[in-house]
Design an enzyme around this catalytic site. Structure first.
Site, PDB file in Angstrom:
ATOM      1  N   TYR A  96      -7.374 -11.365 -69.243  1.00  0.00           N
ATOM      2  CA  TYR A  96      -6.429 -11.105 -68.151  1.00  0.00           C
ATOM      3  C   TYR A  96      -6.743  -9.782 -67.458  1.00  0.00           C
ATOM      4  O   TYR A  96      -6.762  -9.698 -66.231  1.00  0.00           O
ATOM      5  CB  TYR A  96      -5.021 -11.112 -68.736  1.00  0.00           C
ATOM      6  CG  TYR A  96      -3.882 -10.975 -67.758  1.00  0.00           C
ATOM      7  CD1 TYR A  96      -3.490 -12.045 -66.960  1.00  0.00           C
ATOM      8  CD2 TYR A  96      -3.170  -9.783 -67.654  1.00  0.00           C
ATOM      9  CE1 TYR A  96      -2.407 -11.930 -66.093  1.00  0.00           C
ATOM     10  CE2 TYR A  96      -2.092  -9.656 -66.795  1.00  0.00           C
ATOM     11  CZ  TYR A  96      -1.715 -10.738 -66.012  1.00  0.00           C
ATOM     12  OH  TYR A  96      -0.647 -10.614 -65.156  1.00  0.00           O
ATOM     13  N   LYS A 104      -7.878  -9.235 -63.616  1.00  0.00           N
ATOM     14  CA  LYS A 104      -7.097  -8.400 -62.684  1.00  0.00           C
ATOM     15  C   LYS A 104      -7.934  -7.229 -62.170  1.00  0.00           C
ATOM     16  O   LYS A 104      -7.807  -6.832 -61.009  1.00  0.00           O
ATOM     17  CB  LYS A 104      -5.809  -7.913 -63.353  1.00  0.00           C
ATOM     18  CG  LYS A 104      -4.830  -9.030 -63.717  1.00  0.00           C
ATOM     19  CD  LYS A 104      -4.397  -9.853 -62.514  1.00  0.00           C
ATOM     20  CE  LYS A 104      -3.225 -10.783 -62.831  1.00  0.00           C
ATOM     21  NZ  LYS A 104      -2.856 -11.630 -61.682  1.00  0.00           N
TER      22      LYS A 104
HETATM   23  P1  NAI Z   1       5.159 -17.073 -63.499  1.00  0.00           P
HETATM   24  O1  NAI Z   1       4.483 -17.708 -64.662  1.00  0.00           O
HETATM   25  O2  NAI Z   1       6.611 -17.237 -63.320  1.00  0.00           O
HETATM   26  O3  NAI Z   1       4.444 -17.514 -62.132  1.00  0.00           O
HETATM   27  C1  NAI Z   1       3.109 -17.851 -62.022  1.00  0.00           C
HETATM   28  C2  NAI Z   1       3.022 -18.978 -61.020  1.00  0.00           C
HETATM   29  O4  NAI Z   1       1.647 -19.336 -60.847  1.00  0.00           O
HETATM   30  C3  NAI Z   1       3.748 -20.230 -61.516  1.00  0.00           C
HETATM   31  O5  NAI Z   1       4.536 -20.760 -60.475  1.00  0.00           O
HETATM   32  C4  NAI Z   1       2.613 -21.161 -61.891  1.00  0.00           C
HETATM   33  O6  NAI Z   1       2.925 -22.529 -61.742  1.00  0.00           O
HETATM   34  C5  NAI Z   1       1.556 -20.729 -60.885  1.00  0.00           C
HETATM   35  N1  NAI Z   1       0.233 -21.173 -61.292  1.00  0.00           N
HETATM   36  C6  NAI Z   1      -0.360 -21.002 -62.506  1.00  0.00           C
HETATM   37  N2  NAI Z   1      -1.559 -21.592 -62.507  1.00  0.00           N
HETATM   38  C7  NAI Z   1      -1.735 -22.140 -61.277  1.00  0.00           C
HETATM   39  C8  NAI Z   1      -2.767 -22.885 -60.688  1.00  0.00           C
HETATM   40  N3  NAI Z   1      -3.887 -23.199 -61.357  1.00  0.00           N
HETATM   41  N4  NAI Z   1      -2.617 -23.292 -59.396  1.00  0.00           N
HETATM   42  C9  NAI Z   1      -1.504 -22.992 -58.698  1.00  0.00           C
HETATM   43  N5  NAI Z   1      -0.482 -22.289 -59.225  1.00  0.00           N
HETATM   44  C10 NAI Z   1      -0.601 -21.874 -60.502  1.00  0.00           C
HETATM   45  O7  NAI Z   1       4.782 -15.548 -63.610  1.00  0.00           O
HETATM   46  P2  NAI Z   1       4.981 -14.310 -62.609  1.00  0.00           P
HETATM   47  O8  NAI Z   1       5.340 -13.177 -63.462  1.00  0.00           O
HETATM   48  O9  NAI Z   1       5.828 -14.665 -61.457  1.00  0.00           O
HETATM   49  O10 NAI Z   1       3.458 -14.091 -62.147  1.00  0.00           O
HETATM   50  C11 NAI Z   1       3.035 -14.029 -60.789  1.00  0.00           C
HETATM   51  C12 NAI Z   1       1.805 -13.157 -60.682  1.00  0.00           C
HETATM   52  O11 NAI Z   1       2.149 -11.811 -61.032  1.00  0.00           O
HETATM   53  C13 NAI Z   1       0.671 -13.563 -61.630  1.00  0.00           C
HETATM   54  O12 NAI Z   1      -0.568 -13.409 -60.963  1.00  0.00           O
HETATM   55  C14 NAI Z   1       0.780 -12.541 -62.744  1.00  0.00           C
HETATM   56  O13 NAI Z   1      -0.441 -12.351 -63.398  1.00  0.00           O
HETATM   57  C15 NAI Z   1       1.239 -11.326 -61.976  1.00  0.00           C
HETATM   58  N6  NAI Z   1       1.826 -10.292 -62.808  1.00  0.00           N
HETATM   59  C16 NAI Z   1       3.006 -10.519 -63.485  1.00  0.00           C
HETATM   60  C17 NAI Z   1       3.551  -9.529 -64.274  1.00  0.00           C
HETATM   61  C18 NAI Z   1       4.838  -9.703 -65.027  1.00  0.00           C
HETATM   62  O14 NAI Z   1       5.202  -8.801 -65.790  1.00  0.00           O
HETATM   63  N7  NAI Z   1       5.552 -10.793 -64.871  1.00  0.00           N
HETATM   64  C19 NAI Z   1       2.889  -8.221 -64.410  1.00  0.00           C
HETATM   65  C20 NAI Z   1       1.676  -8.097 -63.658  1.00  0.00           C
HETATM   66  C21 NAI Z   1       1.182  -9.101 -62.877  1.00  0.00           C
END
Ligand code: NAI
Length: 241
Positions: free
Chosen positions: A153, A157
């Site tokens: 990861y 990133k």
């Molecule tokens: P989440 O798991 O709620 O959202 C991730 C979204 O990406 C989901 O809707 C999922 O269906 C979608 N997704 C996953 N694989 C996919 C694919 N192959 N094609 C299309 N859509 C896909 O998690 P969150 O927290 O909202 O994450 C959003 C972004 O923020 C991610 O890139 C994550 O790495 C990043 N992030 C989140 C942090 C946190 O603490 N929640 C911290 C740092 C970064």
């Protein structure tokens, strides 16, 4: 219909959904991408429409170049332009490096990093024709600082941050800005299984972030920050100062 269109990947929930809502409030029509939950995607579309802009959901796997190309072509055919792209979709498959499987390495690199290459390339093509556009990549503080248990990861990133800076240099002369947001710990499905209570001690602002905290930074970089490109904005309550 508005004259400006934003595409947010992985936007049926969490940070992506919050970004979509914030850009809708700024007057953008919104295309949300999702991969699994059609019901959640449709609900998000309705919530966006209630803000007075147009919205639609497109199902495609951001790590699958063929699916991406087909969907982006359909979006451009129908709407004619893309002004803002938020590369938000992401997954985690955590584990210590010495025990990490090739499958979990590839899944995370493909979904978090190769996806930004796949989605951005056709989007940049239309932005170049427009001679304007803004891309925001969803990085992470662990892409800046590293994190034990997240080799895949944090590599993905960190790769996104390199991509952001390079595209900023390549595309600035075409009127296209490219920035990244690096969230800290944010309250979403991704962090729901972590014992986050122990982290708040290390966060100067003494709380986890909410998806809306990230969305405001994304909107700032995408819409307001007209002389900002190639930057990584840490939105982490001060976690990695
Ligand atoms: P989440 O798991 O709620 O959202 C991730 C979204 O990406 C989901 O809707 C999922 O269906 C979608 N997704 C996953 N694989 C996919 C694919 N192959 N094609 C299309 N859509 C896909 O998690 P969150 O927290 O909202 O994450 C959003 C972004 O923020 C991610 O890139 C994550 O790495 C990043 N992030 C989140 C942090 C946190 O603490 N929640 C911290 C740092 C970064």
């Amino acid at each position: 219909m508005s004259e400006k269109l934003a595409l947010v990947t992985g936007a049926s929930r969490g940070i992506g959904k919050a970004c979509a809502m914030e850009l809708a409030k700024a007057g953008y029509d919104i295309i949300i991408n999702y991969v699994g939950n059609a019901e959640a995607a449709e609900k998000t579309v309705q919530e966006i429409k209630a803000l007075g802009v147009d919205s639609a959901a497109y199902k495609f796997d951001v790590s699958n170049k063929e699916e991406v190309d087909k969907s982006i072509a359909e979006i451009i055919e129908k709407y004619g332009r893309i002004d803002v792209l938020v590369n938000n979709a992401g997954i985690t498959r955590d584990g210590l490096f010495m025990r990490m499987s090739e499958e979990n390495w590839n899944a995370v690199i493909n979904t978090n990093l190769s996806s930004a290459f796949f989605v951005s390339q056709p989007v940049v093509k239309i932005m170049m024709k427009q001679r304007s556009g803004a891309i925001v990549n969803m990085a992470s503080v662990v892409g800046v600082s590293g994190n034990a248990g997240q080799a895949n990861y944090s590599a993905a990133k960190a790769g996104l941050i390199g991509l952001t800076k390079t595209l900023a240099k390549e595309l600035g002369s075409r009127g296209i800005r490219v920035n990244a947001v690096a969230p800290g710990f944010i309250n979403t499905d991704m962090t729901k299984d972590l014992d986050t209570s122990k982290f708040t001690d290390f966060i100067p602002l003494k709380r986890l972030g909410e998806p809306e905290d990230i969305a405001k930074a994304v909107k700032f970089l995408a819409v307001d920050a007209e002389y900002v490109t190639g930057q990584v904005l840490e939105v982490d309550g001060g976690l990695i100062i």
